[in-house]
Design a protein around this motif. Structure first.
Motif, mmCIF file in Angstrom:
data_model
loop_
_atom_site.group_PDB
_atom_site.id
_atom_site.type_symbol
_atom_site.label_atom_id
_atom_site.label_comp_id
_atom_site.label_asym_id
_atom_site.label_seq_id
_atom_site.Cartn_x
_atom_site.Cartn_y
_atom_site.Cartn_z
ATOM 1 N N ILE A 13 0.891 -1.165 0.000
ATOM 2 C CA ILE A 13 0.000 0.000 0.000
ATOM 3 C C ILE A 13 0.926 1.211 0.000
ATOM 4 O O ILE A 13 1.873 1.291 0.776
ATOM 5 N N TYR A 15 2.460 5.007 0.198
ATOM 6 C CA TYR A 15 2.343 6.187 1.043
ATOM 7 C C TYR A 15 1.691 7.307 0.253
ATOM 8 O O TYR A 15 2.056 7.538 -0.910
ATOM 9 N N HIS A 21 4.324 7.317 -9.252
ATOM 10 C CA HIS A 21 5.290 7.362 -10.359
ATOM 11 C C HIS A 21 5.464 5.957 -10.930
ATOM 12 O O HIS A 21 4.792 5.021 -10.486
ATOM 13 N N GLY A 23 7.578 3.684 -10.547
ATOM 14 C CA GLY A 23 7.929 2.622 -9.594
ATOM 15 C C GLY A 23 6.666 1.982 -9.029
ATOM 16 O O GLY A 23 6.545 0.752 -8.963
ATOM 17 N N HIS A 24 5.716 2.810 -8.640
ATOM 18 C CA HIS A 24 4.461 2.275 -8.098
ATOM 19 C C HIS A 24 3.693 1.526 -9.199
ATOM 20 O O HIS A 24 3.140 0.454 -8.969
ATOM 21 N N THR A 27 5.071 -2.167 -9.793
ATOM 22 C CA THR A 27 4.645 -3.220 -8.856
ATOM 23 C C THR A 27 3.191 -3.586 -9.114
ATOM 24 O O THR A 27 2.820 -4.773 -9.123
ATOM 25 N N ASP A 52 -1.372 3.728 2.103
ATOM 26 C CA ASP A 52 -0.857 3.715 3.472
ATOM 27 C C ASP A 52 -0.907 5.159 3.947
ATOM 28 O O ASP A 52 -0.178 6.003 3.438
ATOM 29 N N TRP A 226 4.118 0.778 10.543
ATOM 30 C CA TRP A 226 4.319 -0.477 9.808
ATOM 31 C C TRP A 226 3.450 -1.622 10.336
ATOM 32 O O TRP A 226 3.045 -2.491 9.564
ATOM 33 N N GLY A 259 8.730 -4.005 -3.433
ATOM 34 C CA GLY A 259 10.044 -3.618 -3.925
ATOM 35 C C GLY A 259 11.095 -4.032 -2.905
ATOM 36 O O GLY A 259 10.781 -4.278 -1.740
ATOM 37 N N ASP A 261 13.128 -2.443 -1.285
ATOM 38 C CA ASP A 261 13.292 -1.522 -0.155
ATOM 39 C C ASP A 261 12.525 -1.953 1.091
ATOM 40 O O ASP A 261 12.867 -1.564 2.193
ATOM 41 N N ILE A 262 11.477 -2.748 0.914
ATOM 42 C CA ILE A 262 10.631 -3.033 2.076
ATOM 43 C C ILE A 262 10.546 -4.531 2.379
ATOM 44 O O ILE A 262 9.595 -5.005 2.979
ATOM 45 N N HIS A 288 10.983 -7.210 -5.915
ATOM 46 C CA HIS A 288 11.539 -6.903 -7.233
ATOM 47 C C HIS A 288 12.567 -5.780 -7.132
ATOM 48 O O HIS A 288 12.766 -5.197 -6.070
ATOM 49 N N GLY A 289 13.183 -5.484 -8.280
ATOM 50 C CA GLY A 289 14.296 -4.529 -8.294
ATOM 51 C C GLY A 289 13.833 -3.091 -8.448
ATOM 52 O O GLY A 289 12.650 -2.776 -8.363
ATOM 53 N N TRP A 290 14.787 -2.252 -8.706
ATOM 54 C CA TRP A 290 14.598 -0.815 -8.651
ATOM 55 C C TRP A 290 14.799 -0.198 -10.020
ATOM 56 O O TRP A 290 15.776 -0.500 -10.704
ATOM 57 N N TRP A 291 13.898 0.659 -10.437
ATOM 58 C CA TRP A 291 14.045 1.360 -11.713
ATOM 59 C C TRP A 291 14.819 2.662 -11.514
ATOM 60 O O TRP A 291 14.538 3.419 -10.582
ATOM 61 N N MET A 298 15.579 8.043 -9.345
ATOM 62 C CA MET A 298 14.481 9.013 -9.331
ATOM 63 C C MET A 298 14.530 9.762 -8.009
ATOM 64 O O MET A 298 14.612 9.144 -6.953
HETATM 65 O O1 ME8 Z 1 7.026 1.675 1.292
HETATM 66 N N1 ME8 Z 1 11.501 1.118 -8.743
HETATM 67 O O2 ME8 Z 1 5.260 2.812 0.340
HETATM 68 P P1 ME8 Z 1 5.950 3.603 -0.852
HETATM 69 C C1 ME8 Z 1 10.679 0.079 -8.506
HETATM 70 N N2 ME8 Z 1 3.794 2.409 2.463
HETATM 71 N N3 ME8 Z 1 9.685 0.101 -7.601
HETATM 72 C C2 ME8 Z 1 9.495 1.219 -6.899
HETATM 73 C C3 ME8 Z 1 10.316 2.358 -7.091
HETATM 74 C C4 ME8 Z 1 11.364 2.268 -8.064
HETATM 75 N N4 ME8 Z 1 12.191 3.265 -8.321
HETATM 76 N N5 ME8 Z 1 9.892 3.315 -6.244
HETATM 77 C C5 ME8 Z 1 8.829 2.800 -5.554
HETATM 78 C C6 ME8 Z 1 5.870 2.045 1.303
HETATM 79 N N6 ME8 Z 1 8.586 1.539 -5.952
HETATM 80 C C7 ME8 Z 1 4.911 1.552 2.360
HETATM 81 C C8 ME8 Z 1 4.498 0.132 2.038
HETATM 82 S S1 ME8 Z 1 3.160 -2.124 2.561
HETATM 83 C C9 ME8 Z 1 2.379 -2.800 3.900
HETATM 84 C C10 ME8 Z 1 3.593 -0.508 3.043
HETATM 85 C C11 ME8 Z 1 7.495 0.657 -5.464
HETATM 86 O O3 ME8 Z 1 4.918 4.547 -1.340
HETATM 87 C C12 ME8 Z 1 8.029 -0.609 -4.824
HETATM 88 O O4 ME8 Z 1 7.016 -1.574 -4.837
HETATM 89 O O5 ME8 Z 1 7.263 4.134 -0.450
HETATM 90 C C13 ME8 Z 1 8.254 -0.169 -3.401
HETATM 91 O O6 ME8 Z 1 8.339 -1.247 -2.493
HETATM 92 C C14 ME8 Z 1 7.031 0.665 -3.160
HETATM 93 O O7 ME8 Z 1 6.807 1.339 -4.425
HETATM 94 C C15 ME8 Z 1 7.216 1.666 -2.030
HETATM 95 O O8 ME8 Z 1 6.111 2.491 -1.972
#
Ligand code: ME8
Length: 514
Positions: A13, A15, A21, A23-24, A27, A52, A226, A259, A261-262, A288-291, A298
């Protein structure tokens, strides 16, 4: 759809501190492809996404925008909902953590954890990063910042703690017993060594701000964002009503897609919270990985966040979805560049599948009075091409079960390549003059191959695949995976006039270095 083995898939979910963008979108599209794939394969799917909305980060963004946090959340959450429409996402539910169902769910989970002796009151003293919404130890800081590069602030306050330290061995045993729980493998190793390094109890409440879910019986505390956020996955299947139809059908979730990161939150904290509450952990978490964009990270300061709407406007939604899943080995990092998108659109889509379909359908239109041709006896070459097409479903099932979208799509495009070679070898335009019966067999074989491909690429490119299936005069009942073997094209069926489905993308600034 009510029958079939359940399949519950979730996105993180997002933020609501920022606009959506790519990245979102990435996923969410990956989850959508799996959800659509499983539905077509007869599974009973629940696909969840959402926003979230609690915590310090969101409260701070609302303050900066000068509006009430709830109003701020309503506004930004809507942007994420709009993104699902824009990207043609087939989610079954959209959860917001400020909803009443979620408050009830989180307070119930909290109470269970308290009753089971998993939560106690203590004092926290340490670092907190608002950007990461995460606590850090002194020893974890790098040059005074979080290991992620985020700013940290010193926090000293009365907090409730979750006995995470007590779960170290049980988490390790759980990872051992469930080797597919964390994917890809490299991430699994990373998590296992983190847990082996020792776990400290986790602060799960805050008292210095109020934008969160109040702790039952002690409302000066709000729950750690969290704990609140992770529990969204249960709220959406009616937790705490664990005897409900939804919960008993869909919990534990089949896949949390996130992603990289989490990953720690999802593979350490989340299964520990659930096991501590006597509930089942999810079956799998894929990180998954990071764009990056044109080679760069970004970031706000670079101002290079790409809004998904800009891409969809430029290339069309199907091409963007295809590019995202085909370009990167799913799990690896990659770069989003204009050039790479054009390469895929012109190469794989326009010159590849688009050209094949257009060629075959126009030949049928011209030479077979626009009807599905009647095949005669098949030759070894015909059988060989059909066998590769028929082999795609089991291949895609295997690749998608591991979230290897790129390999699945590569396999589909190998069949496109085989079909191209077959057209060239069989030369139906020559047969049109010399052997009409053989021509009809060749065109039927090709049309059947295209039918397989079009049905199987529906999850990735729902609109374009749908238009291809329209041109084969296949109704909705003939588009699921069961139809692949059960409903071959019927000779004599009248086909609509063929139209191109994958236009070549003309680079406006071509030749000017763009
Ligand atoms: O972490 N490349 O939300 P968030 C690929 N609220 N995926 C990317 C990306 C990128 N450059 N940037 C973002 C949170 N993502 C929490 C999550 S879940 C219970 C709570 C995607 O808005 C990727 O899926 O920061 C990453 O994990 C997510 O956006 C983070 O979104």
């Amino acid at each position: 759809m009510t029958g079939g083995t359940p399949f519950y898939i979730t996105t993180p979910i997002y933020y609501v501190n920022d606009a959506p963008h790519i990245g979102h979108a990435y996923t969410t599209v990956a989850c959508d492809v799996l959800a659509r794939f499983m539905r077509l394969d007869g599974r009973r799917v629940k696909f969840l996404t959402g926003t979230d909305e609690h915590g310090q980060k969101v409260a701070k963004s609302a303050r900066e925008a000068g509006i009430d946090p709830q109003e701020f959340c309503d506004r930004v959450s809507q942007n994420f909902r709009d993104m699902t429409r824009l990207m043609n996402i087939s989610n079954d539910d959209f959860i917001r953590t400020t909803e009443a169902r979620h408050l009830r769910s989180c307070q119930a989970l909290w109470q269970v954890l308290v009753e089971r002796g998993e939560i106690y009151l203590g004092t926290f003293a340490g670092w907190y990063s608002v950007r990461d919404e995460a606590f850090y130890e002194d020893g974890e800081l790098v040059n005074g910042k979080a290991p992620t590069g985020a700013e940290v602030e010193w926090v000293e306050e009365e907090n409730y703690f979750f006995r995470l330290s007590a779960w170290q061995d049980r988490l390790l045993a759980f990872y051992d017993a469930n080797p597919d729980f964390i994917a890809p493998r490299s991430r699994r190793n990373e998590v296992v060594s983190f847990v082996k390094g020792g776990l400290r109890d986790l602060s799960v409440s805050r008292t210095s701000f109020s934008w969160g879910i109040p702790v039952p019986d002690d409302p000066k505390h709000v729950m750690y964002v969290w704990l609140d956020a992770l529990n969204n996955y249960q709220t959406a299947v009616d937790y705490p009503d664990i005897k409900s139809e939804e919960y008993s059908t869909f919990w534990p979730a089949d896949l949390h897609m996130v992603g990289k990161d989490i990953i720690r939150f999802h593979t350490v904290y989340w299964p520990a919270f659930l096991m501590a509450a006597g509930l089942a952990p999810p079956k799998r978490v894929f990180a998954h990985g990071w764009w990056t964009v044109e080679g760069q990270k970004m970031s706000k300061s670079l101002g290079n966040f790409i809004p998904p709407a800009r891409l969809v406007e430029a290339y069309g939604v199907d091409a963007v979805r295809y590019f995202m899943l085909r370009e990167l080995p799913f799990g690896s990092d990659g770069d989003f560049s204009h050039r790479a998108v054009l390469g895929r659109i012109n190469g794989d889509l326009a010159n590849g599948l688009g050209n094949l379909a257009q060629r075959v359908l126009s030949m049928i239109n011209r030479n077979c009075a626009g009807r599905v041709p009647q095949p005669a006896a098949l030759t070894a070459a015909d059988e060989a091409l059909l066998a590769t097409a028929r082999g795609l479903l089991p291949r895609l099932r295997a690749e998608f079960a591991e979230q290897a979208f790129h390999r699945g799509l590569e396999a589909v495009w190998q069949v496109v390549g085989e079909a191209d070679r077959y057209v060239d070898e069989q030369a139906p335009w020559v047969l049109a003059k010399s052997d009409r019966e053989r021509m009809a067999t060749v065109l039927y074989t090709l049309a059947e191959t295209i039918r397989h491909i079009a049905i199987l690429v529906q999850p990735v490119m729902p609109d374009a695949a749908g238009r291809l299936l329209d041109q084969l005069a296949l109704g909705p009942e003939a588009r699921d995976f069961a139809s692949l073997a059960a409903r071959p094209l019927v000779p004599g069926t009248l086909l609509p006039k063929p139209v191109g489905v994958f236009p070549r993308h003309i680079e406006e600034r071509e030749g000017k270095g763009g």
